[in-house]
Design a protein around this motif. Structure first.
Motif, mmCIF file in Angstrom:
data_model
loop_
_atom_site.group_PDB
_atom_site.id
_atom_site.type_symbol
_atom_site.label_atom_id
_atom_site.label_comp_id
_atom_site.label_asym_id
_atom_site.label_seq_id
_atom_site.Cartn_x
_atom_site.Cartn_y
_atom_site.Cartn_z
ATOM 1 N N ARG B 10 -13.678 -20.195 -50.558
ATOM 2 C CA ARG B 10 -14.412 -18.767 -50.381
ATOM 3 C C ARG B 10 -13.524 -17.858 -49.240
ATOM 4 N N ASN B 50 -23.307 -23.822 -47.905
ATOM 5 C CA ASN B 50 -23.830 -22.596 -48.297
ATOM 6 C C ASN B 50 -23.631 -22.347 -49.801
ATOM 7 N N LEU B 55 -26.739 -20.516 -51.475
ATOM 8 C CA LEU B 55 -26.968 -19.446 -50.667
ATOM 9 C C LEU B 55 -25.813 -18.270 -50.543
ATOM 10 N N ASP B 56 -24.722 -18.698 -50.984
ATOM 11 C CA ASP B 56 -23.725 -17.977 -51.209
ATOM 12 C C ASP B 56 -22.786 -18.264 -52.377
ATOM 13 N N ASP B 75 -29.764 -14.107 -59.022
ATOM 14 C CA ASP B 75 -30.542 -14.287 -57.706
ATOM 15 C C ASP B 75 -31.655 -14.797 -57.798
ATOM 16 N N ALA B 76 -32.510 -14.516 -58.659
ATOM 17 C CA ALA B 76 -33.919 -15.004 -58.857
ATOM 18 C C ALA B 76 -34.052 -16.439 -59.163
ATOM 19 N N ALA B 79 -32.829 -18.532 -56.107
ATOM 20 C CA ALA B 79 -33.914 -18.610 -55.298
ATOM 21 C C ALA B 79 -34.882 -19.669 -55.643
ATOM 22 N N ALA B 80 -35.281 -19.844 -56.964
ATOM 23 C CA ALA B 80 -36.072 -20.622 -57.547
ATOM 24 C C ALA B 80 -35.628 -22.036 -57.449
ATOM 25 N N ARG B 82 -33.434 -23.168 -55.094
ATOM 26 C CA ARG B 82 -33.435 -23.264 -53.603
ATOM 27 C C ARG B 82 -34.865 -23.758 -53.346
ATOM 28 N N ASN B 83 -35.933 -23.151 -54.010
ATOM 29 C CA ASN B 83 -37.270 -23.348 -53.404
ATOM 30 C C ASN B 83 -37.722 -24.677 -53.989
ATOM 31 N N PHE B 88 -33.818 -27.245 -46.499
ATOM 32 C CA PHE B 88 -32.659 -26.832 -45.841
ATOM 33 C C PHE B 88 -33.182 -27.292 -44.276
ATOM 34 N N LEU B 107 -44.440 -22.778 -45.794
ATOM 35 C CA LEU B 107 -43.677 -21.449 -46.026
ATOM 36 C C LEU B 107 -43.081 -21.350 -47.431
ATOM 37 N N PRO B 108 -42.408 -22.518 -47.825
ATOM 38 C CA PRO B 108 -41.732 -22.438 -49.028
ATOM 39 C C PRO B 108 -42.394 -22.321 -50.077
ATOM 40 N N SER B 110 -44.999 -20.346 -50.458
ATOM 41 C CA SER B 110 -45.278 -19.024 -50.363
ATOM 42 C C SER B 110 -44.512 -18.675 -51.601
ATOM 43 N N TYR B 111 -43.310 -19.023 -52.188
ATOM 44 C CA TYR B 111 -42.370 -18.580 -53.005
ATOM 45 C C TYR B 111 -42.149 -19.435 -54.184
#
Lengths: 413, 224
Positions: B10, B50, B55-56, B75-76, B79-80, B82-83, B88, B107-108, B110-111
């Protein structure tokens, strides 16, 4: 893909976040509230003026042309012109009726205000109107009891009269009751339904309270000068099956007829309520344009303020954005969260603005005497425009938040 | 292999210069492992976490989770992933201050993951009990100590039953007792079959590892 439940969850989070920054949120919402106050008060004052105009025009009759005697205008102002023209007369009415040739109704009248009318043990001051039989239906007067005047009442000079609704009650009169006015006696043959006043403010026409009027056949009316000269105070033309747009043209024709018979002496006034309506609409459109521009500018300034606050929030909440992305928030959800932020902020400002706008309009009504009216559309438009402002001005900060790199965002403290 | 990185590196552009945050690195981790990443500051431990967690995105190389290349995820999709598959734990126990402890844990959800409110509530309370904070469920984060906050973060990381836990200096801001509790919890999860990848400077943390990788030693630059 965003589901309603997701947006609801974002809206709840956004609301909690806004409440944490209550002072900043309130100040930025204030800008929006001021814009909505301007919008709501403008719409309610405009709506009030519109309804008052429509009420006035409706009272005068949208499909009518009114002619009233008036002091001479132009070169003859202040000069005795009775040798040229005595004013409006029955002869004028007959010429106009001939020109109409069945395309409408023409009624004419002469009036005398503040006349004492007595009946047995009751008395009242009323307007005594001597009218042609056609005048009553042309004014859309309806009998609640008995009948209206007939052409034969005029032809045979019958000593009869029709009473306005309130006058009938004041005099405790019923059909057949004899009344005294001046040195004449007339018998009540009809009592009118309540009709209210002729709303003539701003038209140049004289007002007439139908409910306090005593209407007799024109040929029996006790007006010495009017009777001698066969002079009339006014005429009313009601056209049949004509679009109101043709009325100004009809008025031009009537003016031409009267100009000829009155030898260019303009001792009459022709009023077309439909034209007044158009004038009122033009004035109102101008008023709404100016006020709309003020409201729009206020909302623009408020929206820029909201965008500024939203950009600050995004900067302050960079770590939170990173955290949300780490636990699975998509970029769409971040956009949704910050759009909810700005939409709620502006909507709250809009609701406050709506209430203050109503209060401002009522104050204007109370202290300035302007007519004010609230329409559902007008009331919805304030918060809706605030919401739209929030969505428009919240988009840039929301996209900026969503464009953050989650790894870098998490490193921000 | 549950998760693996092949030839990851990176670089960041800064003031017109290219700065290497992570030299070319490869690694593979299986379920049940507790891998500690060690190395001096700037060796790229956090950057590697990351990249592995999506995340990266790497400047070069590839991350594979269950043989699926993360590079191909949009990206979506990342995100899914990671969810649902990743949890983390960060050095600073960051929680949303306007949410209660139990709401932060949930919180997670919610996504993605579980959607049923009652199930979420039961699971969040269960996790708070697991980390010994059941009585703090309705408290706000400001009312908790640093150690307690980190355990709340731990509970949040587990809410969607992830396959991999990423921990970046999880004991960095804790005293010895709280650090031990958090490390024990991480070890427990590894024993239970999760893959735990932890970047740390803490010698105590390294004792809990099933495998240790010193990034300086492990990383290698590919021939140019």
């Amino acid at each position: 893909m965003l589901y309603p439940a997701d947006v609801y969850a974002d809206a709840r989070d956004a609301w909690s976040s806004l409440r944490r920054r209550a002072v900043r949120s309130s100040l930025s919402a204030l800008g929006i509230a001021i814009g909505v106050v301007a919008l709501v008060s403008m719409l309610s004052i405009g709506e009030g003026a519109k309804r008052a105009t429509l009420q006035r025009i409706s009272s005068l009759g949208i499909e009518t042309v009114r002619i009233e005697s008036a002091p001479p205008l132009n070169a003859f102002a202040g000069v005795d012109v009775t040798n040229l023209s005595v004013g409006l007369t029955v002869a004028d009415a007959q010429r106009i009726a001939a020109w109409l040739a069945g395309r409408g109704t023409l009624g004419y009248f002469a009036r005398n205000d503040e006349q004492l009318v007595t009946a047995a043990n009751h008395r009242a001051l009323a307007t005594v109107v001597g009218a042609s039989a056609d005048w009553l239906p042309a004014e859309t007067l309806r009998a609640a009891a008995g009948r209206l005047l007939l052409p034969s009442d005029n032809l045979q000079q019958r000593r009869v009269c029709v009473l306005g609704a309130r006058l009938g009650i004041t005099l405790a009169a019923s059909i057949g009751t004899p009344l005294h006015t001046g040195n004449q006696i007339c018998k009540v043959v009809g009592i009118l339904r309540p009709r209210g006043r002729l709303l003539t403010e701003g038209t140049g026409l004289s007002a007439l309270d139908f409910d306090n009027a005593l209407i007799t056949p024109f040929t029996t009316s006790p007006f010495p000068s009017g009777a001698r000269q066969r002079g009339v105070h006014g005429m009313l033309v009601r056209l049949r099956n004509n679009s109101p747009a043709s009325l100004p043209g009809v008025a031009e024709n009537l003016k031409a007829i009267l100009r000829e018979t009155h030898r260019d002496v303009t001792n009459y006034r022709i009023v077309v309520p439909y034209a007044l309506l158009n004038e009122a609409r033009d004035t109102q459109a101008l008023f709404q344009l100016v006020m709309g521009a003020i409201a729009g500018l206020s909302l623009l300034v408020g929206g820029i303020g909201v965008m500024n606050v939203m950009l600050s929030n995004v900067t302050e909440q960079t770590h939170e954005i990173g955290l949300r992305m780490a636990v699975g928030a998509t970029r769409a959800r971040i956009v949704s969260l910050y759009m909810c932020h700005s939409a709620l902020l502006c909507f709250a400002g809009g609701v406050v603005g709506l209430m203050l706008g109503i209060a401002a309009a009522l104050l204007v009504q109370t202290y300035a005497g302007w007519a004010v009216a609230f329409s559902l559309l007008g009331l919805c438009l304030g918060p809706a425009s605030a919401l739209l402002t929030g969505l428009v001005f919240g988009l840039h900060p929301a996209l900026r938040a969503a464009a953050l790199n989650p790894a870098l965002a998490l490193r921000e403290s | 292999m549950l998760i693996q990185g092949d030839n990851l590196h990176r670089e960041f552009e800064f003031a017109g210069k290219s700065i290497t945050a992570l030299a070319t690195t490869s690694l593979a981790v299986t379920a049940g492992e507790l891998l500690t990443l060690t190395g001096p500051s700037g060796s790229g431990k956090s950057t590697l976490l990351n990249l592995l967690s999506g995340l990266d995105r790497p400047s070069g190389g590839e991350v594979r989770f269950e043989d699926q290349p993360l590079n191909s995820f949009n990206d979506a999709q990342a995100a899914a992933l990671r969810n649902r598959a990743f949890g983390f734990i960060f050095q600073t126990p960051h929680l949303l201050p306007y949410k209660t402890v139990v709401e932060n844990v949930a919180l997670p959800c919610s996504y993605g993951g579980i959607r049923d409110a009652q199930t979420i509530d039961e699971r969040a309370h269960g996790l708070l009990e697991y980390v010994g904070l059941a009585e703090y469920a309705t408290h706000y984060p400001r009312m908790l100590s640093a150690g307690e906050l980190q355990r709340v973060v731990f509970a949040r990381a587990l809410i969607n039953r992830p396959r991999v836990l990423f921990a970046d200096e999880p004991t960095g801001s804790l005293d010895a007792e709280n650090a031990h509790r958090v490390l024990s919890l991480l070890r427990q999860e590894a024993v239970a079959g999760k893959c735990v990848i932890m970047a740390t400077h803490d010698a105590e943390a390294m004792r809990f590892a099933t495998r240790r990788l010193n990034l300086d030693k492990f990383s290698h630059a590919l021939p140019g």
